[in-house]
Write an enzyme that holds these catalytic residues in place. Sequence first.
Site, PDB file in Angstrom:
ATOM      1  N   HIS A  85       0.774  -1.239   0.000  1.00 35.56           N
ATOM      2  CA  HIS A  85       0.000   0.000   0.000  1.00 35.56           C
ATOM      3  C   HIS A  85       0.813   1.300   0.000  1.00 35.56           C
ATOM      4  O   HIS A  85       0.699   2.085  -0.945  1.00 35.56           O
ATOM      5  CB  HIS A  85      -1.002  -0.022   1.153  1.00 35.56           C
ATOM      6  CG  HIS A  85      -2.090  -1.037   0.979  1.00 35.56           C
ATOM      7  ND1 HIS A  85      -2.923  -1.431   2.009  1.00 35.56           N
ATOM      8  CD2 HIS A  85      -2.471  -1.757  -0.103  1.00 35.56           C
ATOM      9  CE1 HIS A  85      -3.776  -2.339   1.569  1.00 35.56           C
ATOM     10  NE2 HIS A  85      -3.517  -2.561   0.289  1.00 35.56           N
ATOM     11  N   ASP A 124      -1.841   2.759   6.573  1.00 40.01           N
ATOM     12  CA  ASP A 124      -0.766   1.769   6.520  1.00 40.01           C
ATOM     13  C   ASP A 124       0.600   2.288   6.935  1.00 40.01           C
ATOM     14  O   ASP A 124       1.466   1.489   7.297  1.00 40.01           O
ATOM     15  CB  ASP A 124      -0.693   1.170   5.114  1.00 40.01           C
ATOM     16  CG  ASP A 124      -1.804   0.158   4.865  1.00 40.01           C
ATOM     17  OD1 ASP A 124      -1.733  -0.932   5.446  1.00 40.01           O
ATOM     18  OD2 ASP A 124      -2.742   0.480   4.127  1.00 40.01           O
TER      19      ASP A 124
END
Length: 378
Positions: free
Chosen positions: A206, A301
Amino acid sequence: MRIIGKIFPKFAVIGAGNGGLAFAGYLASQGYVVNLYNRTVENIKAIIETREIVLRGAINATGTLHVVTNDIKEAIENVDVIMIVVPASAHRIIAKKMAPYLRDGQIIVLNPGRTGGALEFRNTIREMGINTRVTVAEVQTLLYACRKIDERTINIFSVKNEVSLAALPATRTRKVINILAHAFKQFVPAKNVLETSFNNIGAIFHPAPTLLNSGRIEMNENFQYYIEGISPTIARILEEMDRERIEVGRRLGIDVITTLKWLEQSYGTKANNLYEAIQETRAYRGIMAPSRIDNRYIFEDVPASLVPISSIGKMLGVPTPTIDAIINLACAAQDINYWEIGRTVKSLGIEGKTPKDIRRMVMEEEMSVLEYVEGEVV
């Protein structure tokens, strides 16, 4: 809570984003009692009006919800399982909101926990002085690859073949999986929450591709995030991040799989390197890049996946230079100190502990609580 024979659990789904709608819609379509909570009521107005979620793609069904609300007390009262499906950066906020209304025997599942989710969630409840005996569990990744079509319709691109799950402590994992198995056959037991946390592939897939494609994203280029956004060069950077993640996990003494192995387990993809594997993963076709840099691939993330890996690495003497570089890029790109707001060994409650101490903490059960769980959850 007692789950015997044909008495099925009642669910609350916390979060009405892509994953939340997928979970709530699927469970309701299968006949389960499902309450849906979202903090912002404007985002669930269409569902409040009809109480319906429509699933398309890999699952075609319509589910009718029991309650749709922005009142968290109303959402979680009288339910057995609470599925948390919000960005991991919001786990602490949600824990504080729901803690006063939790009741003995409830199961909380973080979908997913990212890195250290269950540890942070349990610590937050304890910090508030709440002594309710609940079980906190986390899954390694989101079960569904999905995107909203409109306010109450969700497209399911694919459903993973299996997703590992662990409870905190690990003595409760099998019981949680047995209860969830009524609805989800895909959940399989992990050794402990360290294993689910360090097999968090979102940490690799991500933040870095988003930041390294920031020019394309900010110029409003419409491209497939995985298939077109992860070039051979970006894939090599991800492989180096993956190596660092695995080394920190190994220093903790836990089993950590490579991204290549994870793609094989989740989607049946086999390849010689990460770039080739992503190109061969059908589930990633059609998943488009985010429309802006300020999205959960960064604000979730980085603080909830990369920062805790780096923090644990520093405590154990494992360098993570590539991961650290991506964190620093995110800080610079968004003018946010993710090192300061992210999960650390202190916020996870493991500061100063040895790998052996940490493994014992996530594996073992206090006897008084064990007796309660054995007596109440069947």
